[in-house]
Design an enzyme around this catalytic site. Structure first.
Site, PDB file in Angstrom:
ATOM      1  N   HIS A   6       0.812  -1.225   0.000  1.00  0.00           N
ATOM      2  CA  HIS A   6       0.000   0.000   0.000  1.00  0.00           C
ATOM      3  C   HIS A   6       0.845   1.274   0.000  1.00  0.00           C
ATOM      4  CE1 HIS A   6      -3.486  -2.634   1.690  1.00  0.00           C
ATOM      5  NE2 HIS A   6      -3.331  -2.752   0.396  1.00  0.00           N
ATOM      6  N   CYS A  55       5.395  15.303  -6.288  1.00  0.00           N
ATOM      7  CA  CYS A  55       4.660  16.448  -6.837  1.00  0.00           C
ATOM      8  C   CYS A  55       3.867  15.980  -8.061  1.00  0.00           C
ATOM      9  CB  CYS A  55       5.638  17.553  -7.235  1.00  0.00           C
ATOM     10  SG  CYS A  55       4.819  18.855  -8.192  1.00  0.00           S
ATOM     11  N   CYS A  85       4.897  21.806  -3.970  1.00  0.00           N
ATOM     12  CA  CYS A  85       6.254  21.776  -4.527  1.00  0.00           C
ATOM     13  C   CYS A  85       6.691  23.221  -4.826  1.00  0.00           C
ATOM     14  CB  CYS A  85       6.180  20.969  -5.813  1.00  0.00           C
ATOM     15  SG  CYS A  85       7.701  20.823  -6.715  1.00  0.00           S
ATOM     16  N   THR A 145      -3.222  -8.674  10.919  1.00  0.00           N
ATOM     17  CA  THR A 145      -4.089  -8.221   9.815  1.00  0.00           C
ATOM     18  C   THR A 145      -5.449  -8.895   9.902  1.00  0.00           C
ATOM     19  OG1 THR A 145      -4.429  -8.191   7.418  1.00  0.00           O
ATOM     20  CG2 THR A 145      -2.943  -9.887   8.252  1.00  0.00           C
TER      21      THR A 145
HETATM   22  P1  NAD Z   1      -6.916  -3.945  10.358  1.00  0.00           P
HETATM   23  O1  NAD Z   1      -7.000  -2.740  11.207  1.00  0.00           O
HETATM   24  O2  NAD Z   1      -8.054  -4.284   9.484  1.00  0.00           O
HETATM   25  O3  NAD Z   1      -6.698  -5.214  11.300  1.00  0.00           O
HETATM   26  C1  NAD Z   1      -5.696  -5.233  12.256  1.00  0.00           C
HETATM   27  C2  NAD Z   1      -5.693  -6.616  12.888  1.00  0.00           C
HETATM   28  O4  NAD Z   1      -4.557  -6.684  13.725  1.00  0.00           O
HETATM   29  C3  NAD Z   1      -6.918  -6.898  13.750  1.00  0.00           C
HETATM   30  O5  NAD Z   1      -7.448  -8.154  13.385  1.00  0.00           O
HETATM   31  C4  NAD Z   1      -6.374  -6.937  15.189  1.00  0.00           C
HETATM   32  O6  NAD Z   1      -6.950  -7.936  15.971  1.00  0.00           O
HETATM   33  C5  NAD Z   1      -4.935  -7.241  14.976  1.00  0.00           C
HETATM   34  N1  NAD Z   1      -4.024  -6.653  15.947  1.00  0.00           N
HETATM   35  C6  NAD Z   1      -3.982  -5.372  16.389  1.00  0.00           C
HETATM   36  N2  NAD Z   1      -2.941  -5.197  17.208  1.00  0.00           N
HETATM   37  C7  NAD Z   1      -2.322  -6.407  17.299  1.00  0.00           C
HETATM   38  C8  NAD Z   1      -1.183  -6.869  17.981  1.00  0.00           C
HETATM   39  N3  NAD Z   1      -0.457  -6.075  18.767  1.00  0.00           N
HETATM   40  N4  NAD Z   1      -0.828  -8.173  17.843  1.00  0.00           N
HETATM   41  C9  NAD Z   1      -1.565  -9.017  17.051  1.00  0.00           C
HETATM   42  N5  NAD Z   1      -2.657  -8.627  16.376  1.00  0.00           N
HETATM   43  C10 NAD Z   1      -3.007  -7.334  16.493  1.00  0.00           C
HETATM   44  O7  NAD Z   1      -5.552  -3.864   9.568  1.00  0.00           O
HETATM   45  P2  NAD Z   1      -5.143  -4.417   8.127  1.00  0.00           P
HETATM   46  O8  NAD Z   1      -5.672  -5.788   7.929  1.00  0.00           O
HETATM   47  O9  NAD Z   1      -3.685  -4.181   8.004  1.00  0.00           O
HETATM   48  O10 NAD Z   1      -5.927  -3.487   7.104  1.00  0.00           O
HETATM   49  C11 NAD Z   1      -5.954  -2.105   7.296  1.00  0.00           C
HETATM   50  C12 NAD Z   1      -5.373  -1.278   6.171  1.00  0.00           C
HETATM   51  O11 NAD Z   1      -5.018  -0.036   6.746  1.00  0.00           O
HETATM   52  C13 NAD Z   1      -4.099  -1.816   5.601  1.00  0.00           C
HETATM   53  O12 NAD Z   1      -4.292  -1.827   4.258  1.00  0.00           O
HETATM   54  C14 NAD Z   1      -3.005  -0.837   5.980  1.00  0.00           C
HETATM   55  O13 NAD Z   1      -2.415  -0.348   4.785  1.00  0.00           O
HETATM   56  C15 NAD Z   1      -3.689   0.363   6.559  1.00  0.00           C
HETATM   57  N6  NAD Z   1      -3.133   0.831   7.856  1.00  0.00           N
HETATM   58  C16 NAD Z   1      -1.792   0.936   8.017  1.00  0.00           C
HETATM   59  C17 NAD Z   1      -1.264   1.360   9.222  1.00  0.00           C
HETATM   60  C18 NAD Z   1       0.233   1.440   9.381  1.00  0.00           C
HETATM   61  O14 NAD Z   1       0.925   1.677   8.392  1.00  0.00           O
HETATM   62  N7  NAD Z   1       0.773   1.231  10.575  1.00  0.00           N
HETATM   63  C19 NAD Z   1      -2.106   1.684  10.287  1.00  0.00           C
HETATM   64  C20 NAD Z   1      -3.491   1.589  10.081  1.00  0.00           C
HETATM   65  C21 NAD Z   1      -3.985   1.143   8.863  1.00  0.00           C
END
Ligand code: NAD
Length: 233
Positions: free
Chosen positions: A116, A124, A145, A185
């Site tokens: 992602h 820019c 920019c 995830t």
């Molecule tokens: P999601 O929020 O849908 O799911 C997160 C999952 O992680 C949940 O099932 C939860 O139970 C689990 N979880 C949370 N903390 C945990 C831990 N400490 N240990 C184990 N499990 C844990 O996230 P997703 O499936 O990655 O989808 C969300 C989208 O949002 C992604 O595409 C991502 O790109 C984006 N996102 C990215 C960030 C980042 O870069 N840090 C933050 C938020 C969302």
């Protein structure tokens, strides 16, 4: 068989992670109890993080993005660090991540497929000049920019396509892996979640606090915190 035993047997490990990998670094995920989707906004986070919204409400997009998506002070946790160590030791083929926070690279990982995109690359829209996340974080309003063009983060917004080379690299690595660790995830964001289907190796492991659609297919399921699990390895 324990996770430790599986890991010691394998040397082509691939790690497939999501937002839950960075919650222990202080970055909220989307779908947990304290995730961004449970917080109240006038416009839903899905809408605010869509391509349409970026182009039609650029200022509001940046208000949300700077507030919630640019945690530049966050530090890698035990999971990020252990994965970087495995790569240096020749045990890990690659990290495939849905995260955009750059914490795997901050921990020292080199082969990271960022499905992602990343907050650390910004372009820019007029002249293509590149900018750092710090540059975007520093300003107010719409980041621009020197040429006057609007800067856009190289993050895949809802409604945008994933980068072909990144997806192909991730698919290839998962297809070659002897062990796939899926962690932090909800496996609900497609097409990213579908990439686990390319795994043909020995051990499929899931480490996630909540139940996921993959649980029933795994050789080992740990409903625990990913940082804590890696901290004990
Ligand atoms: P999601 O929020 O849908 O799911 C997160 C999952 O992680 C949940 O099932 C939860 O139970 C689990 N979880 C949370 N903390 C945990 C831990 N400490 N240990 C184990 N499990 C844990 O996230 P997703 O499936 O990655 O989808 C969300 C989208 O949002 C992604 O595409 C991502 O790109 C984006 N996102 C990215 C960030 C980042 O870069 N840090 C933050 C938020 C969302």
């Amino acid at each position: 068989m324990t996770l430790r035993e599986m890991v010691s047997e394998c040397n082509k490990i691939v790690f497939f992670g999501g937002a839950g990998v960075s919650t222990e670094s202080g970055i909220p995920d989307f779908r947990s109890e304290d995730g961004l989707y449970r917080q109240k906004y006038d416009v839903s986070p899905e809408t605010m993080l869509s391509s349409d919204y970026f182009y039609t409400h650029t200022e509001e997009f940046y208000r949300f993005y700077r507030d919630k998506m640019l945690p530049l002070e966050a530090q890698p946790n035990a999971a990020h660090k252990k994965l970087a160590e495995w790569e240096r030791e020749g045990k890990l083929l690659a990290v495939v991540t849905q995260n955009i926070d750059g914490l795997h690279q901050k921990a020292g990982s080199k082969r990271v497929y960022e499905l992602h995109g990343s907050v650390h690359r910004n372009t820019c829209l007029s002249c293509g000049k590149k900018f750092s996340a710090e540059y975007v974080a520093r300003g107010k309003g719409i980041p621009r920019c020197d040429c006057g063009g609007v800067i856009k983060p190289d993050v895949v917004l809802y409604g945008e396509m994933l980068d072909d080379d990144t997806v192909n690299g991730a698919v290839k690595a998962i297809g070659r892996a002897d062990m796939l660790i899926v962690a932090g995830t909800s496996l609900t964001v497609y097409p990213a979640a579908g990439l686990v289907d390319y795994f043909r190796g020995k051990y499929l492991v899931l480490i996630n606090r909540d139940v996921t659609p993959l649980d029933g297919r795994c050789d080992l399921v740990l409903h625990e915190k990913v940082g804590e699990v890696f901290g004990k390895l």
